[in-house]
Structure formats: C-alpha cells, structure tokens
Design an enzyme around this catalytic site. Structure first.
Site, short mmCIF file in Angstrom:
data_model
loop_
_atom_site.label_atom_id
_atom_site.label_comp_id
_atom_site.label_asym_id
_atom_site.label_seq_id
_atom_site.Cartn_x
_atom_site.Cartn_y
_atom_site.Cartn_z
CG ASN A 20 -2.18 -0.88 0.90
OD1 ASN A 20 -3.06 -0.48 0.13
ND2 ASN A 20 -2.22 -2.07 1.47
CG HIS A 103 -9.99 -3.32 8.30
ND1 HIS A 103 -9.14 -3.87 9.23
CD2 HIS A 103 -11.06 -4.15 8.22
CE1 HIS A 103 -9.67 -4.98 9.71
NE2 HIS A 103 -10.83 -5.17 9.12
CG ASP A 139 -9.88 -2.15 12.21
OD1 ASP A 139 -8.93 -1.40 11.92
OD2 ASP A 139 -9.72 -3.36 12.47
C1 GAR Z 1 -3.20 -4.82 4.02
O1 GAR Z 1 -3.96 -5.82 3.42
C2 GAR Z 1 -4.04 -4.07 5.04
O2 GAR Z 1 -5.38 -3.98 4.67
C3 GAR Z 1 -3.85 -4.91 6.26
O3 GAR Z 1 -2.49 -5.26 6.24
C4 GAR Z 1 -2.08 -5.40 4.88
C5 GAR Z 1 -0.77 -4.66 4.68
O4 GAR Z 1 -0.24 -4.94 3.43
N1 GAR Z 1 -4.18 -4.18 7.45
C6 GAR Z 1 -4.88 -4.70 8.47
O5 GAR Z 1 -5.23 -5.86 8.51
C7 GAR Z 1 -5.17 -3.71 9.58
N2 GAR Z 1 -6.19 -4.19 10.45
P1 GAR Z 1 0.96 -4.06 2.83
O6 GAR Z 1 2.05 -4.01 3.89
O7 GAR Z 1 1.39 -4.84 1.63
O8 GAR Z 1 0.42 -2.70 2.49
#
Ligand code: GAR
Length: 187
Positions: A20, A103, A139
């Site tokens: 992200n 999220h 959240d």
């Molecule tokens: C993402 O899928 C985000 O939605 C999740 O962690 C991942 C991070 O991916 N966040 C949660 O679950 C928060 N409750 P990334 O490091 O590749 O961006």
C-alpha cells in the site's frame, strides 16, 4: 498575492510488506516524505529506502505513540498501511481526522486481524476493503471509501487477500485524494 498549494506532507506507517505504501507513493510521489515502521527490516522500510523516502524504525515499547508523534512535526497527514499497533494519545488528538487506515474488509464487518480469513470462515460470498479515519477504537472510525470484492468458490485465504489488496491499491490513493481536497490550502 496569495499563492495556494495543495501539496501536502504525508507519512506512511506500516509493519509489513509495504504494497500500500507503493500504491500511495506511485500516485503522490514526493508528498509521501516519511515512512515509520515498528518492525526493523520490514518490507515497507526497504521499499521506502529504494525510492529515496526517509525510513525510520520505532520499535514497540514504552511511549511508542509519543515517539512517533515526535517524528511528525512537519507532517500534514498520516496513512496507516498495515500498521499493526494501536494509535493512542497523544498521537490521536494531535492528528484528529488526519490519520487514515486501510482495512481488508467491508467495515463494520470483520474488524481486527486477518479480516479476509474471518470473511472466508464466515461463509460470506463477498467482502472487500475500507479506508477510514482512525479513532480510539479498533477499525471503528468514520468511513471514507469502500470497494467490494467477491469471494469465489475455490478461494483460499491467500488468493482472497491478494484480490482484496488489488482493490486496496485502487481505493487508498483515491480516498487520500478526497481527504486532501477537504483540507485548507497553505499559502
Ligand atoms: C493490508 O492488506 C491491510 O489492509 C492490512 O495489512 C495489509 C498490509 O499490506 N491491514 C490490516 O489488517 C489492519 N487491520 P501491505 O504491507 O502490503 O500494504
């Protein structure tokens, strides 16, 4: 004459791979000027360093939120991107309505960890992702944008999370654009 600028200084906080962060950086470029992670050596730190963004580790422990806040003196907005720590005072009040989170579910359904697995285990036929403002709950803050993702018959936790992440990379930059458009311009 007043010169108006919509350019903002944005920090991204994460604990994981940093996909992200990449999606936000590819859209907002130099406006993403700081990455903070609680995990030394995490993918998000490596990705930030690779594109020349200042990357800092603040390990979890006493005063984590105060230590992070001290790093954000010239920052306008904060994006949580897989940041697996609770945001607490004094950080929360200092950035009210200026901390966003992504999220991996259609909130208010499935808050908390591994939300894609929760949706799969619950036998849902769709889930998705949500960008929301961060408040003191888990959240629970005001929602900004959501995208639906169908759950396919042969989905595994991995295949579902992968498709949710593709949606995340679309809505996070769009949600951030919308929030920036509501902020006062600096002169
Ligand atoms: C993402 O899928 C985000 O939605 C999740 O962690 C991942 C991070 O991916 N966040 C949660 O679950 C928060 N409750 P990334 O490091 O590749 O961006």
């Amino acid at each position: 004459m007043t010169i108006f600028s919509a350019v903002k200084r944005i920090a991204v906080l994460g604990s994981g791979n940093g996909s992200n962060f990449e999606a936000l950086h590819s859209e907002f470029g130099d406006q993403i000027c700081l990455v903070i992670s609680d995990r030394p050596g995490s993918g998000i730190l490596k990705k930030a360093e690779a594109v020349g963004v200042s990357a800092i580790t603040e390990k979890s422990g006493p005063e984590l939120n105060a230590r992070i806040l001290a790093r954000l003196q010239d920052i306008d907005l904060v994006c949580l991107a897989g940041f697996m720590r609770m945001v607490k005072e004094p950080f929360l009040s200092a950035f009210e309505k200026r901390i966003l989170n992504i999220h991996p579910s259609l909130l208010p359904r499935f808050p908390g960890q591994e939300a894609w697995k929760q949706a799969l285990d619950a036998g849902e036929d769709e889930t998705g992702c949500t960008v929301h403002f961060v408040d003191a709950g888990i959240d629970t803050g005001e929602m900004i944008l959501q995208e639906r993702v169908p759950i396919l018959e042969n989905d595994t936790a991995e295949s579902l999370h992968r498709r949710i992440q593709q949606a995340e990379h679309r809505i996070y930059p769009e949600a951030l654009r919308r929030v920036i458009a509501t902020l006062p311009h600096e002169s």
